[in-house]
Design a protein around this motif. Structure first.
Motif, PDB file in Angstrom:
ATOM      1  N   VAL A  41       4.126  42.152 -24.744  1.00  0.00           N
ATOM      2  CA  VAL A  41       4.011  41.762 -26.086  1.00  0.00           C
ATOM      3  C   VAL A  41       2.737  41.160 -26.405  1.00  0.00           C
ATOM      4  O   VAL A  41       2.174  41.471 -27.423  1.00  0.00           O
ATOM      5  CB  VAL A  41       5.132  40.729 -26.494  1.00  0.00           C
ATOM      6  N   ASP A  42       2.158  40.251 -25.351  1.00  0.00           N
ATOM      7  CA  ASP A  42       0.880  39.749 -25.558  1.00  0.00           C
ATOM      8  C   ASP A  42      -0.250  41.000 -25.771  1.00  0.00           C
ATOM      9  O   ASP A  42      -0.912  40.846 -26.588  1.00  0.00           O
ATOM     10  CB  ASP A  42       0.386  38.833 -24.398  1.00  0.00           C
ATOM     11  N   LEU A  43      -0.056  42.224 -24.767  1.00  0.00           N
ATOM     12  CA  LEU A  43      -0.654  43.059 -24.934  1.00  0.00           C
ATOM     13  C   LEU A  43      -0.993  43.721 -26.450  1.00  0.00           C
ATOM     14  O   LEU A  43      -1.947  44.188 -26.830  1.00  0.00           O
ATOM     15  CB  LEU A  43      -0.582  44.045 -23.751  1.00  0.00           C
ATOM     16  N   ARG A  44       0.342  44.030 -26.851  1.00  0.00           N
ATOM     17  CA  ARG A  44       0.492  44.669 -28.141  1.00  0.00           C
ATOM     18  C   ARG A  44      -0.138  43.800 -29.257  1.00  0.00           C
ATOM     19  O   ARG A  44      -0.603  44.199 -29.989  1.00  0.00           O
ATOM     20  CB  ARG A  44       2.037  44.776 -28.577  1.00  0.00           C
ATOM     21  N   PHE A  45      -0.267  42.463 -29.023  1.00  0.00           N
ATOM     22  CA  PHE A  45      -0.936  41.611 -30.088  1.00  0.00           C
ATOM     23  C   PHE A  45      -2.344  42.008 -30.017  1.00  0.00           C
ATOM     24  O   PHE A  45      -3.078  41.955 -30.980  1.00  0.00           O
ATOM     25  CB  PHE A  45      -0.550  40.043 -29.685  1.00  0.00           C
ATOM     26  N   THR A 248      -0.740  31.102 -25.571  1.00  0.00           N
ATOM     27  CA  THR A 248       0.325  31.843 -26.660  1.00  0.00           C
ATOM     28  C   THR A 248      -0.101  33.629 -26.588  1.00  0.00           C
ATOM     29  O   THR A 248      -0.529  33.636 -25.556  1.00  0.00           O
ATOM     30  CB  THR A 248      -0.179  31.284 -28.130  1.00  0.00           C
ATOM     31  N   SER A 249       0.672  34.150 -27.375  1.00  0.00           N
ATOM     32  CA  SER A 249       0.442  35.689 -27.066  1.00  0.00           C
ATOM     33  C   SER A 249      -0.882  35.978 -27.246  1.00  0.00           C
ATOM     34  O   SER A 249      -1.113  37.172 -26.976  1.00  0.00           O
ATOM     35  CB  SER A 249       1.524  36.202 -28.142  1.00  0.00           C
ATOM     36  N   THR A 250      -1.602  35.431 -28.135  1.00  0.00           N
ATOM     37  CA  THR A 250      -2.844  35.618 -28.389  1.00  0.00           C
ATOM     38  C   THR A 250      -4.126  35.189 -27.717  1.00  0.00           C
ATOM     39  O   THR A 250      -5.218  35.585 -27.667  1.00  0.00           O
ATOM     40  CB  THR A 250      -3.262  35.721 -29.812  1.00  0.00           C
ATOM     41  N   THR A 251      -3.883  33.978 -27.079  1.00  0.00           N
ATOM     42  CA  THR A 251      -4.880  32.920 -26.411  1.00  0.00           C
ATOM     43  C   THR A 251      -4.330  32.223 -25.406  1.00  0.00           C
ATOM     44  O   THR A 251      -3.409  31.724 -25.531  1.00  0.00           O
ATOM     45  CB  THR A 251      -5.916  32.390 -27.613  1.00  0.00           C
TER      46      THR A 251
END
Length: 603
Positions: A41-45, A248-251
């Motif tokens: 999911v993080d990669l998709r962000f 978080t998912s983005t950082t």
């Protein structure tokens, strides 16, 4: 391939696909690789990239500049926060969300309470609760008594302490972000809007994506007038030294207030990022798990692997497209099913190929010497067939004389026993000299030398096999025949011819045979037939004599023979007469040169 083998192949591949899918479904149900799934999911962000920041949410951050400007130790006196609230109220902030805890009482509480009451739009963070939705601030005050709302600033943490989701309520208290969104919109947000007790935070990007200004600049009126008008203003600590930074998912380093701002924006947008139902994920797992198996039923390993890789790529692109439109599908589990099925399908391919190769080995070992079976298999195609090739070699036909009368005089079991004994002797001679036994023809056979394995001395091998048959194998068989009281024994005929012919597998998928065809083969068969009544047991064509590597000077010239299907006559030679295999047979009409002296074969 027979129906039974096709059925076995289909069941094997279907079993592989179902087993791979079942393992992936079990892993999905048990969350076996949930960490990897969350990382996907993080990669998709990351793949989606930074989005446009929300226009109605801003940060007032206690950053390094603030600490330097104000020269005060954190936490600041509550009178300072009261002045900030007044500044924001004056600039038209619609909601002031303080991501700062005011649990313990201080002597400055009255100033802050009065500022909160004047603004009448403040949401405060609170962690102390009675478990039934009631919280107390400043050591005992309830927020509703001075026109404020309270919300829990706590987030559920995934493995690795990563914050990806927001919980609707903690210990009966609504989440800080949901309370701020409700205050802004004037509408209650029900848990059903989240699709459950938790939902994904739709992060706009890494830290720094949400518009932000320094706490000190805001306090001193250095921010452009109207900047906060009709917006939610989230106030909190962003300086790393204050230790309110989370992954978080983005950082890996997003300040807590910016996480709250992203969660508020997500609530205002109606929680656009949702996980699909378990059944959709199960369907994807079954589909990808079945793909390599279904393809593998029909094609070879490399196309199967290519199809699996293409299917995985298409799925990954589709999963990203769905994510970009607000739908989160499981990625690791379906791809795991695909990988397991692909590996299993490759294993099934190699298992089937090994079984087919063993079956082919068993078949070839019946009519080629054991030591050359491996060489034969290296020449087969992807379907374990020997392709048709034009070769130069030697063909031999044999036939047992007067066997029909014998067969009619004995029970079938004894006839079969005798014929098997006879053919066994001759087969050993053929295979012993590197020949290929093409087929049994009643009580005779057809054999070739020089195919499927090339042999420069194919003619020598055929001649040596004929000598062994007539001088050793046939006499030994006739002696056994007489000992059993069946009679005196048999004579036989052999025809040998050399030249080019076509060799390879022919037939259907249900039945294949390795055979040879062409004029060379037909002439050898005709020569065997011409030995009847000739006084010779073998006719060896001039082409075979010419192909000998080692000249055979003892061959007897047997004249020229007319061969049906040939324009001219064929010069033939025979083996010198030896000891009779049994009592002399009635005299036969000789052919020219049949009983003459030995004439050397042409060099």
């Amino acid at each position: 391939m027979t129906h039974g083998r096709r059925r076995f192949r289909a069941l094997l591949f279907l079993g592989v696909g179902l087993a791979a899918s079942a393992l992936a479904l079990a892993a999905l149900r048990l969350h076996v690789v949930q960490g990897l799934e969350l990382n996907s999911v993080d990669l998709r962000f990351d793949m989606r990239g930074t989005q446009a920041p929300p226009q109605n949410v801003v940060l007032v951050q206690v950053d390094d500049k603030t600490l330097s400007d104000l020269r005060m130790r954190w936490p600041y006196r509550r009178t300072v926060h009261a002045r900030l609230i007044d500044r924001l109220r004056a600039d038209g902030a619609k909601v002031i969300a303080f991501d700062v805890l005011f649990d313990a009482p201080t002597k400055d509480d009255d100033a802050l309470v009065q500022a909160v009451a004047r603004a009448h739009n403040v949401v405060l963070a609170a962690t102390q609760t009675n478990g039934h939705g009631l919280v107390d601030l400043f050591g005992g005050a309830y927020p509703d008594k001075f026109g404020a709302r309270a919300g829990s600033p706590l987030f559920p943490a995934d493995p690795g302490a990563v914050i990806r989701r927001v919980r609707y309520a903690v210990n009966g208290v609504e989440a800080f972000s949901i309370a701020a969104a409700e205050r802004f919109s004037g509408h209650e947000i029900s848990p059903s809007r989240l699709g459950g007790q938790t939902t994904w935070i739709d992060y706009a990007g890494p830290e720094g994506t949400i518009p932000a200004v320094s706490y000190s600049d805001t306090l001193r009126g250095k921010v452009r007038p109207g900047f906060f008008r009709n917006k939610i203003v989230v106030i909190g600590m962003t300086e790393l030294a204050l230790q309110d930074v989370h992954a978080t998912s983005t950082t890996p380093t997003m300040p807590g207030p910016e996480i709250q701002a992203n969660a508020i924006a997500t609530a205002l947008e109606g929680f656009p990022l949702r996980s699909v139902s378990w059944w959709w994920n199960a369907f994807l797992i079954l589909g990808l798990g079945a793909l390599p198996a279904l393809v593998g039923m029909r094609v070879r390993p490399l196309p199967t692997l290519a199809a699996a890789m293409a299917g995985g790529a298409v799925f990954a692109v589709g999963a990203q497209a769905l994510f970009n439109h607000g739908h989160i599908v499981a990625v690791v589990y379906p791809l795991g099913a695909l990988a397991l099925s692909a590996i299993g399908s490759l294993g099934a391919h190699y298992l089937i190929e090994a079984m087919e190769r063993q079956r082919t080995r068993d078949i070839f070992s019946r009519f080629v010497p054991e030591q050359v079976v491996n060489q034969v298999l290296t020449k087969t195609d992807s379907h374990l067939r020997l392709g048709g090739v034009r070769v130069t070699g030697t063909c031999m036909f044999t036939d047992l004389r007067d066997s029909t009368k014998f067969a009619e005089s004995l029970p079938p079991e004894q006839v079969v026993d005798v014929v098997n004994r006879y053919l066994g002797e001759l087969t050993e001679a053929i295979l012993g000299h590197g020949g290929t036994l093409i087929s049994y023809l009643g009580d005779g056979f057809m054999a070739i030398f020089g195919a499927p394995i090339e042999q420069d001395d194919h003619a020598d091998r055929a001649l040596a096999a004929a000598r062994e048959i007539l001088e050793e194998r046939l006499p030994r068989f006739n002696e056994w025949f007489r000992e059993r009281g069946y009679g005196e024994g048999f004579r036989m005929g052999i025809g040998i011819n050399s030249g080019e012919f076509l060799a390879g597998n022919v037939g259907s998928e249900r039945r294949l045979e390795y055979t040879a065809m062409g004029d060379t083969i037909n002439a050898a068969s005709r020569l065997e037939g011409l030995t009847k009544g000739s006084g010779h047991s073998a006719f060896i064509a001039e082409s075979t004599c010419d192909a000998l590597v080692q000249p055979a000077n003892d061959l007897v010239f047997a004249g020229e023979q007319e061969v049906r299907g040939r324009a001219g006559k064929i010069k033939v030679w025979s083996l010198p007469a030896g000891a009779p295999a049994f009592a002399p047979a009635p005299a036969a009409e000789p052919v020219p040169g049949a009983l003459g002296p030995a004439v050397p074969a042409p060099a």
